[in-house]
Design a protein around this motif. Structure first.
Motif, PDB file in Angstrom:
ATOM      1  N   GLY A  78      94.311  71.795 -41.774  1.00 29.47           N
ATOM      2  CA  GLY A  78      94.626  70.704 -40.264  1.00 29.47           C
ATOM      3  C   GLY A  78      95.984  70.403 -40.836  1.00 29.47           C
ATOM      4  O   GLY A  78      96.904  70.355 -39.745  1.00 29.47           O
ATOM      5  N   SER A  79      97.289  71.824 -41.323  1.00 24.64           N
ATOM      6  CA  SER A  79      98.459  71.474 -41.673  1.00 24.64           C
ATOM      7  C   SER A  79      98.873  72.317 -41.273  1.00 24.64           C
ATOM      8  O   SER A  79      97.860  73.324 -40.244  1.00 24.64           O
ATOM      9  N   PRO A  80     100.356  73.270 -40.068  1.00 25.03           N
ATOM     10  CA  PRO A  80     100.863  73.782 -39.879  1.00 25.03           C
ATOM     11  C   PRO A  80     100.775  75.044 -39.915  1.00 25.03           C
ATOM     12  O   PRO A  80     100.207  75.867 -39.531  1.00 25.03           O
ATOM     13  N   ALA A  81      99.939  75.629 -41.639  1.00 25.89           N
ATOM     14  CA  ALA A  81      99.849  76.523 -41.732  1.00 25.89           C
ATOM     15  C   ALA A  81      98.946  77.093 -41.971  1.00 25.89           C
ATOM     16  O   ALA A  81      97.977  78.130 -42.216  1.00 25.89           O
ATOM     17  N   SER A  82      97.900  75.784 -41.689  1.00 28.00           N
ATOM     18  CA  SER A  82      96.455  76.015 -41.938  1.00 28.00           C
ATOM     19  C   SER A  82      96.156  76.857 -40.809  1.00 28.00           C
ATOM     20  O   SER A  82      95.823  77.327 -39.332  1.00 28.00           O
ATOM     21  N   LEU A  83      94.396  77.364 -40.843  1.00 28.68           N
ATOM     22  CA  LEU A  83      93.611  78.488 -39.726  1.00 28.68           C
ATOM     23  C   LEU A  83      93.221  77.485 -38.795  1.00 28.68           C
ATOM     24  O   LEU A  83      92.019  78.115 -38.198  1.00 28.68           O
ATOM     25  N   VAL A  84      92.814  76.219 -39.411  1.00 28.92           N
ATOM     26  CA  VAL A  84      91.721  75.189 -39.004  1.00 28.92           C
ATOM     27  C   VAL A  84      93.285  74.490 -38.384  1.00 28.92           C
ATOM     28  O   VAL A  84      93.162  73.399 -38.985  1.00 28.92           O
ATOM     29  N   PRO A  85      92.438  73.711 -36.960  1.00 23.90           N
ATOM     30  CA  PRO A  85      93.831  73.681 -36.625  1.00 23.90           C
ATOM     31  C   PRO A  85      92.919  72.419 -36.722  1.00 23.90           C
ATOM     32  O   PRO A  85      91.784  71.678 -37.248  1.00 23.90           O
ATOM     33  N   TRP A  86      94.572  70.989 -36.858  1.00 23.25           N
ATOM     34  CA  TRP A  86      94.288  70.016 -36.839  1.00 23.25           C
ATOM     35  C   TRP A  86      93.060  68.818 -35.753  1.00 23.25           C
ATOM     36  O   TRP A  86      91.804  68.090 -36.263  1.00 23.25           O
ATOM     37  N   ASP A  87      93.121  69.118 -34.221  1.00 23.64           N
ATOM     38  CA  ASP A  87      92.162  68.437 -33.685  1.00 23.64           C
ATOM     39  C   ASP A  87      90.990  69.116 -33.805  1.00 23.64           C
ATOM     40  O   ASP A  87      90.080  67.979 -33.301  1.00 23.64           O
ATOM     41  N   THR A  88      90.702  69.802 -34.408  1.00 24.19           N
ATOM     42  CA  THR A  88      88.799  70.544 -34.591  1.00 24.19           C
ATOM     43  C   THR A  88      88.678  69.694 -36.277  1.00 24.19           C
ATOM     44  O   THR A  88      87.481  70.045 -36.173  1.00 24.19           O
ATOM     45  N   LEU A  89      88.563  69.138 -36.463  1.00 21.76           N
ATOM     46  CA  LEU A  89      88.747  68.235 -37.652  1.00 21.76           C
ATOM     47  C   LEU A  89      87.373  67.655 -38.648  1.00 21.76           C
ATOM     48  O   LEU A  89      86.853  67.334 -39.347  1.00 21.76           O
ATOM     49  N   GLY A  90      87.941  66.346 -36.577  1.00 26.09           N
ATOM     50  CA  GLY A  90      86.888  65.658 -36.533  1.00 26.09           C
ATOM     51  C   GLY A  90      87.425  64.593 -37.240  1.00 26.09           C
ATOM     52  O   GLY A  90      88.484  64.304 -38.041  1.00 26.09           O
ATOM     53  N   ARG A  91      87.204  63.077 -37.444  1.00 29.43           N
ATOM     54  CA  ARG A  91      87.558  62.153 -38.458  1.00 29.43           C
ATOM     55  C   ARG A  91      87.450  62.195 -39.672  1.00 29.43           C
ATOM     56  O   ARG A  91      87.977  61.777 -40.227  1.00 29.43           O
ATOM     57  N   GLU A  92      86.065  61.893 -39.685  1.00 33.23           N
ATOM     58  CA  GLU A  92      85.540  62.465 -41.309  1.00 33.23           C
ATOM     59  C   GLU A  92      86.894  63.502 -41.806  1.00 33.23           C
ATOM     60  O   GLU A  92      87.436  63.873 -42.958  1.00 33.23           O
ATOM     61  N   GLY A  93      86.509  65.113 -41.365  1.00 28.99           N
ATOM     62  CA  GLY A  93      88.019  65.775 -41.686  1.00 28.99           C
ATOM     63  C   GLY A  93      89.469  65.380 -42.388  1.00 28.99           C
ATOM     64  O   GLY A  93      89.982  66.024 -43.261  1.00 28.99           O
ATOM     65  N   ARG A  94      89.285  64.669 -41.185  1.00 27.60           N
ATOM     66  CA  ARG A  94      91.109  64.467 -40.944  1.00 27.60           C
ATOM     67  C   ARG A  94      91.110  63.542 -42.199  1.00 27.60           C
ATOM     68  O   ARG A  94      92.132  63.315 -43.102  1.00 27.60           O
ATOM     69  N   ARG A  95      90.295  61.984 -42.107  1.00 27.56           N
ATOM     70  CA  ARG A  95      90.181  61.548 -43.902  1.00 27.56           C
ATOM     71  C   ARG A  95      90.137  62.336 -45.103  1.00 27.56           C
ATOM     72  O   ARG A  95      91.685  61.823 -46.153  1.00 27.56           O
ATOM     73  N   PHE A  96      89.384  63.499 -45.242  1.00 30.89           N
ATOM     74  CA  PHE A  96      89.499  63.777 -46.129  1.00 30.89           C
ATOM     75  C   PHE A  96      90.802  64.763 -46.667  1.00 30.89           C
ATOM     76  O   PHE A  96      91.087  64.989 -47.744  1.00 30.89           O
ATOM     77  N   VAL A  97      91.526  65.540 -45.776  1.00 28.72           N
ATOM     78  CA  VAL A  97      92.846  66.834 -45.844  1.00 28.72           C
ATOM     79  C   VAL A  97      94.021  65.692 -46.199  1.00 28.72           C
ATOM     80  O   VAL A  97      94.529  65.909 -46.845  1.00 28.72           O
ATOM     81  N   VAL A  98      94.075  64.388 -45.621  1.00 27.73           N
ATOM     82  CA  VAL A  98      95.079  63.706 -46.071  1.00 27.73           C
ATOM     83  C   VAL A  98      94.967  62.458 -46.800  1.00 27.73           C
ATOM     84  O   VAL A  98      96.322  62.073 -47.670  1.00 27.73           O
ATOM     85  N   GLY A  99      93.760  62.514 -47.466  1.00 26.48           N
ATOM     86  CA  GLY A  99      93.852  61.851 -49.212  1.00 26.48           C
ATOM     87  C   GLY A  99      94.197  62.405 -50.260  1.00 26.48           C
ATOM     88  O   GLY A  99      94.758  63.627 -49.849  1.00 26.48           O
ATOM     89  N   GLY A 100      93.947  61.316 -51.546  1.00 29.77           N
ATOM     90  CA  GLY A 100      94.102  62.479 -52.302  1.00 29.77           C
ATOM     91  C   GLY A 100      95.167  61.354 -53.195  1.00 29.77           C
ATOM     92  O   GLY A 100      95.907  60.016 -52.425  1.00 29.77           O
ATOM     93  N   ARG A 101      95.133  61.895 -54.817  1.00 29.02           N
ATOM     94  CA  ARG A 101      96.276  60.937 -55.320  1.00 29.02           C
ATOM     95  C   ARG A 101      97.837  61.097 -55.232  1.00 29.02           C
ATOM     96  O   ARG A 101      97.888  62.797 -55.124  1.00 29.02           O
ATOM     97  N   PRO A 102      98.366  60.113 -55.917  1.00 30.13           N
ATOM     98  CA  PRO A 102      99.801  61.205 -55.243  1.00 30.13           C
ATOM     99  C   PRO A 102      99.966  61.796 -57.107  1.00 30.13           C
ATOM    100  O   PRO A 102      99.467  61.047 -58.452  1.00 30.13           O
ATOM    101  N   ALA A 103     101.467  62.261 -57.476  1.00 30.56           N
ATOM    102  CA  ALA A 103     101.210  62.987 -58.020  1.00 30.56           C
ATOM    103  C   ALA A 103     101.567  62.674 -59.602  1.00 30.56           C
ATOM    104  O   ALA A 103     100.751  62.428 -60.214  1.00 30.56           O
ATOM    105  N   GLU A 104     102.102  60.778 -59.179  1.00 24.69           N
ATOM    106  CA  GLU A 104     102.355  60.310 -60.827  1.00 24.69           C
ATOM    107  C   GLU A 104     101.218  60.158 -61.588  1.00 24.69           C
ATOM    108  O   GLU A 104     100.849  59.719 -62.317  1.00 24.69           O
ATOM    109  N   GLN A 105     100.058  59.505 -60.326  1.00 27.84           N
ATOM    110  CA  GLN A 105      98.759  59.558 -60.732  1.00 27.84           C
ATOM    111  C   GLN A 105      98.142  61.016 -61.427  1.00 27.84           C
ATOM    112  O   GLN A 105      97.563  60.302 -62.731  1.00 27.84           O
ATOM    113  N   LEU A 106      97.987  61.416 -60.657  1.00 25.16           N
ATOM    114  CA  LEU A 106      97.432  62.467 -61.484  1.00 25.16           C
ATOM    115  C   LEU A 106      97.862  62.594 -63.052  1.00 25.16           C
ATOM    116  O   LEU A 106      97.239  63.419 -63.888  1.00 25.16           O
TER     117      LEU A 106
END
Length: 559
Positions: free
Chosen positions: A225-253
């Motif tokens: 869903g990013s500008p470099a992605s082969l998968v357009p952002w608007d095709t991911l669906g509600r749950e897909g969009r939540r998945f790709v923008v999620g994650g813990r910050p680098a300091e927690q990792l």
């Protein structure tokens, strides 16, 4: 004045009333998920309605078998009313005793529900609030009985009306035969099922297009869903969009892991990203290639739940354990919630899982063995069932992956059932031991997950997470007529010891538990977030990983 022998809509059949009372009281016993007074009233009310129908049917059969006199001696045809038979002293006593019995039973049930709530850490109902069950359990069957009688009366009126206007007997027989043939034909070729899926998906597709919590597409190239992605952002669906923008910050990792963190890769392909499952699997592999996923330490394939959801603790926990040196891919296969997907569209979930694994496995086999990431397979709930369907056996799963984690598998999961059938005779269904635990293990608590002596756990490892209180794991149609092993054995640590099996009633109780399985705290019901760090660390630990590392990553995950 009512004509003797003619039944009015408010009349109560004593046989039905007696059986209804018994089933209403039986339904007060605890099940897997604690109940409030309102929920209990619905559970007992529907059980009472079923009991009333059964009692009426049995009384009718007795009369039909020419034992009316004997049946009346045991259970009169109806309660006494003006102009008809006078109720016996026994029935007058029952009319007083039954309400008292119901009140006492509800009070006792309130204490049982309070103990059940303590087992899973929820707020227990007060005895006073639980008394709400009384009016609800009376109102529910009353409304149902009135509706059934109204429908039956309307049908009879329509039949009489049609008989006056047309000679219906032969025509009805011919029409019924034609409709039956059409119905059987439609079901046989799957047309009815396909139509149901199409209608349901249209109803839920609008929710899939909603923006949800994601404010906008990710900017990192490691995400679909990013500008470099082969998968357009608007095709991911509600749950897909939540998945790709999620994650813990680098300091927690960095805080959780034992290595310098890197940016995790998350790949998601929605239903609208490609025309069919095969092309969606190919697109996922291309996206994994683009992001550099095949150069990571770990590559995890996730079968999401029905709507395409990947619960955030799943990727978060894996990324915390491996310091972000991970790639995770998921394919959406349905717009429908898991419950509907289970009954209407399970085949597509299974096909999607099979195609994704096959496509990724084929790409990995092209790489030198020492340059391949560890391939992990994950599924939760319906995703666990679909993911298991890809493999013929545990040996097959271990041969085609480097580790498997299945969480809260539905009871219908074929591979899970096969493992329970193989368990040691001394081990219970809620905590089975299969093959000495060398290949596959089961866990419900963090302490049960660790790969520790006395018995070795050979890689690749397969791990099932299942709570004794999870209705998704234990619900089955066979509860209607047979007591399962898990109810014949000592209870697990969060299942009420007072839970018993009763025909029909237990099936209904656990059915009501299903939609409430995630209303309890983590560690119970269908909530496994507190176990995921331990599970990933056991199935696929990083090099030189210790129990202290697992505890640290768990603390970061749960905050």
């Amino acid at each position: 004045m009512t004509t003797p022998g003619r039944r009015r809509w408010w009349d109560v059949d004593p046989a039905g009333f007696a059986v209804a009372t018994v089933l209403a009281v039986v339904a007060l016993t605890p099940s897997l998920i604690p109940r409030t007074g309102l929920v209990q009233g619905v559970v007992s009310g529907v059980a009472a309605a079923l009991g009333y129908a059964g009692g009426v049917a049995v009384a009718w059969l007795l009369r039909r078998r020419a034992v009316r006199a004997r049946a009346r001696a045991l259970v009169p045809a109806r309660l006494a009313r003006p102009g008809q038979e006078v109720a016996s002293p026994v029935h007058r006593a029952l009319a007083v005793a039954i309400p008292v019995v119901l009140v006492v039973a509800v009070v006792v049930a309130a204490h049982a529900q309070q103990r059940a709530a303590a087992l899973v850490g929820t707020t227990p109902p007060t005895t006073t609030s639980f008394l709400l069950a009384l009016p609800v359990m009376v109102l529910v069957p009353a409304v149902l009985v009135v509706l059934v009688r109204a429908a039956r009366g309307l049908t009879a009126r329509l039949a009489r009306l049609m008989r006056r206007r047309v000679h219906l007997s032969r025509a009805a027989a011919v029409l019924g035969a034609v409709l039956l043939v059409l119905l059987v034909t439609a079901v046989a070729d799957g047309a009815a099922a396909r139509a149901a899926v199409v209608l349901a998906e249209h109803a839920f597709a609008a929710r899939n297009d909603q923006p949800g919590t994601a404010a906008g597409p990710p900017t990192r190239a490691t995400r679909s869903g990013s500008p470099a992605s082969l998968v357009p952002w608007d095709t991911l669906g509600r749950e897909g969009r939540r998945f790709v923008v999620g994650g813990r910050p680098a300091e927690q990792l960095a805080l959780a892991g034992a290595r310098r963190p890197v940016d995790p890769i998350r790949v998601y392909v929605g239903l609208e990203s490609a025309p069919d499952p095969r092309q969606r699997a190919a697109l996922a592999v291309a996206e994994l290639e683009r992001t550099g996923a095949f150069d990571r330490a770990v590559l995890a394939l996730v079968t999401p739940t029905g709507t395409g959801s990947v619960d955030p603790p799943i990727p978060d926990s894996l990324e915390l354990v491996h310091g972000g040196d991970t790639a995770m891919a998921a394919l959406q296969y349905s717009y429908l919630p898991s419950a509907l997907s289970f009954f209407l569209d399970l085949a597509r979930a299974e096909e999607t899982s099979r195609l994704l694994l096959g496509a990724v496995r084929a790409r990995l086999d092209q790489l030198p063995p020492d340059r391949r990431p560890r391939l992990l397979v994950f599924g939760q709930s319906l995703g666990a069932q679909a993911s298991q369907s890809v493999f013929d056996s545990i040996d097959d799963a271990r041969a085609r992956s480097d580790g498997v984690l299945w969480v809260g598998p539905p009871h219908a999961s074929r591979l899970w059932q096969a493992q329970l059938a193989r368990r040691a005779p001394t081990s219970p269904a809620v905590d089975p031991v299969v093959g000495g635990g060398r290949e596959v293990r089961f866990a419900a608590r963090p302490g049960e997950v660790a790969a520790s002596p006395p018995s070795p756990w050979d890689p690749p490892r397969v791990l099932y997470l299942q709570h004794p209180s999870d209705p998704v794991v234990w619900w089955s149609p066979t509860l209607l007529w047979g007591r399962p092993d898990w109810l014949a054995e000592p209870p697990g640590d969060d299942r009420p010891a007072a839970m018993r099996w009763f025909p029909v009633v237990t099936f209904w109780q656990v059915t009501v538990d299903l939609p409430r399985a995630q209303t309890v705290p983590s560690g119970h019901g269908h909530r496994y977030g507190d176990l995921l760090v331990d599970a990933w660390a056991a199935v696929a630990p990083p090099p030189v990983w210790t129990a202290d590392d697992t505890a640290r990553a768990r603390r970061v995950l749960v905050g």
